[in-house]
Write an enzyme that holds these catalytic residues in place. Structure first.
Site, mmCIF file in Angstrom:
data_model
loop_
_atom_site.group_PDB
_atom_site.id
_atom_site.type_symbol
_atom_site.label_atom_id
_atom_site.label_comp_id
_atom_site.label_asym_id
_atom_site.label_seq_id
_atom_site.Cartn_x
_atom_site.Cartn_y
_atom_site.Cartn_z
ATOM 1 N N HIS A 154 8.994 3.048 9.314
ATOM 2 C CA HIS A 154 9.710 2.662 7.932
ATOM 3 C C HIS A 154 11.046 3.096 8.174
ATOM 4 O O HIS A 154 11.264 4.107 8.946
ATOM 5 C CB HIS A 154 8.960 3.320 6.964
ATOM 6 N N ASP B 41 6.128 -5.318 -0.404
ATOM 7 C CA ASP B 41 6.203 -3.706 -0.911
ATOM 8 C C ASP B 41 6.109 -3.641 -2.309
ATOM 9 O O ASP B 41 7.011 -3.954 -3.119
ATOM 10 C CB ASP B 41 7.512 -3.340 -0.097
ATOM 11 N N GLU C 79 2.339 -3.675 1.608
ATOM 12 C CA GLU C 79 2.821 -2.226 1.817
ATOM 13 C C GLU C 79 2.602 -1.785 0.300
ATOM 14 O O GLU C 79 3.017 -1.950 -0.425
ATOM 15 C CB GLU C 79 4.253 -2.208 2.197
ATOM 16 N N GLU D 72 5.514 5.718 4.741
ATOM 17 C CA GLU D 72 6.751 6.197 4.507
ATOM 18 C C GLU D 72 6.627 7.316 3.580
ATOM 19 O O GLU D 72 7.718 7.998 3.275
ATOM 20 C CB GLU D 72 7.698 5.172 3.928
HETATM 21 MG MG LIG Z 1 8.246 0.502 1.566
#
Ligand SMILES: [Mg+2]
Length: 382
Positions: free
Chosen positions: A299, A197, A223, A249
């Site tokens: 998320h 991420d 991500e 998200e």
């Molecule tokens: Mg994230």
């Protein structure tokens, strides 16, 4: 059984000095959210979470949404998002915006909790007509920390606790990215699902360079390599590297998600059940996504209430295109490993994993009991 009261409960837990942590876009020094408590005229209570700056979203819930939903039946949850988009609730100009979507989510989720309690079914069954026993939790871990930390420590702890999948924070520089991913893969083993991420910290060029360097580690998804608004950046990355991309998200409203799906900017969408507009909206997003063979993996960085909502939603996501006799992709479910009493302490039975699985509550509604006395310890004045 009409709704007779709407209460927003802003909550904060301040972390100790020196214990801030997060991703590449900044550290958090506190864990905060707002819970929404609805009560019907027969005394049934429903819970939802509006995951946004607590006092601001609490005011929106009580000043704007309360008047709109008091007197309604909980089944009106089905059309609440459309009423917001149409401007009937909250006004025409701000319905698509983040705070409005968060407030909507908290209220709408609580209406579904009551719907489930009324008929005696968990929400995932109401949403999908099916029953799901468990999902596969993945450890959300190896955060960027204010304190000095060996990245191996949190990953070893997650593995010791039974996690068979994990997602880690990267995105500070290429050398650090490679080091962190190699540490994580070494500890987890070759067969485990591993995700990274970036929290949108790179330019497309930096992201492409980083992904090319780490893709040897067989990543299940990458991500938010670039900021959520950088749609041309997602397109550029897709042209240069062959890895599944994920985002959602930080996307708000069905129109942003539709763009992600229609233009195939990502392979996985990640709506948050404290922000995305609620269960009916999340179900709409899921059908939109799976129709195009885009996966849906929520998320989750929420309190126990938002985690419960995400779990019910994840358990409802269609497995299309997989036929029943074909092993579907595992429903990987984000499990935040950081300290957060709003997740660990406000439910009478906190979520925990066993044998690498996370059970989906089968009790009515969200399937949780909120400890209202405990909430008071974290409540801040509105
Ligand atoms: Mg994230």
């Amino acid at each position: 059984m009409a709704i007779r009261s709407v209460e927003a409960i802003p909550l904060t837990h301040a972390l100790q000095d020196g214990q801030s942590f997060g991703g590449t876009r900044g550290m958090t020094g506190s864990r905060s959210t707002t819970l929404v408590r609805l009560e019907t005229d027969d005394g049934t209570v429903g819970w939802g979470e509006a995951f946004a700056s607590p006092r601001a979203v609490a005011a929106l819930v009580e000043d704007v949404f309360a008047d709109a939903v008091v007197g309604l039946e909980p089944s009106a949850a089905e059309s609440l998002a459309e009423r917001v988009y149409a401007g009937e609730i909250g006004g025409y100009h701000v319905g698509r915006q983040a705070f409005t979507q968060c407030a909507l989510t908290g209220v709408e989720t609580a209406m579904w909790d009551i719907r489930g309690k009324r008929v005696g079914d968990p929400i995932h069954t109401l949403l999908s007509g099916a029953t799901t026993d468990h999902v596969v939790p993945y450890a959300s871990t190896m955060y960027i920390t204010e304190w000095e930390q060996d990245p191996a420590e949190p990953m070893e702890a997650a593995k010791d606790d039974g996690f068979t999948a994990a997602k880690i924070k990267i995105g500070r520089d290429l050398e650090d990215d490679y080091h962190r991913v190699s540490v994580a893969r070494e500890i987890l083993g070759d067969d485990a699902h591993l995700m990274v991420d970036y929290n949108g910290n790179y330019t497309p060029r930096q992201a492409i360079e980083s992904i090319k360097a780490i893709r040897e580690f067989d990543l299940t998804w990458v991500e938010e390599p670039v900021p959520p608004e950088n749609t041309s950046g997602y397109r550029e990355i897709k042209q240069h590297v062959d890895v599944p991309l994920a985002a959602g998200e930080s996307h708000f409203g069905r129109f942003e998600f539709k763009k992600l799906v229609d233009e195939r900017l990502v392979d996985i969408i990640q709506p948050n059940l404290g922000q995305c507009g609620g269960f009916a909206e999340a179900r709409f997003l899921a059908k939109l996504a799976v129709t195009e063979n885009v996966l849906v993996r929520p998320h989750v960085w929420n309190s126990g209430v938002g985690t419960a909502a995400a779990l019910q939603f994840a358990a409802s996501v269609p497995s299309y295109p997989h036929a029943p006799d074909m092993a579907p992709e595992p429903v990987l479910f984000e499990f935040d490993r950081s300290e957060n009493p709003l997740r660990q302490e406000i439910l009478e039975t906190p979520f925990d994993i066993a044998d690498g699985e996370l059970s989906v509550p089968q009790e009515p509604g969200l399937g949780i009991t909120v400890d209202e006395d405990r909430l008071e310890e974290y409540r801040i004045s509105a």
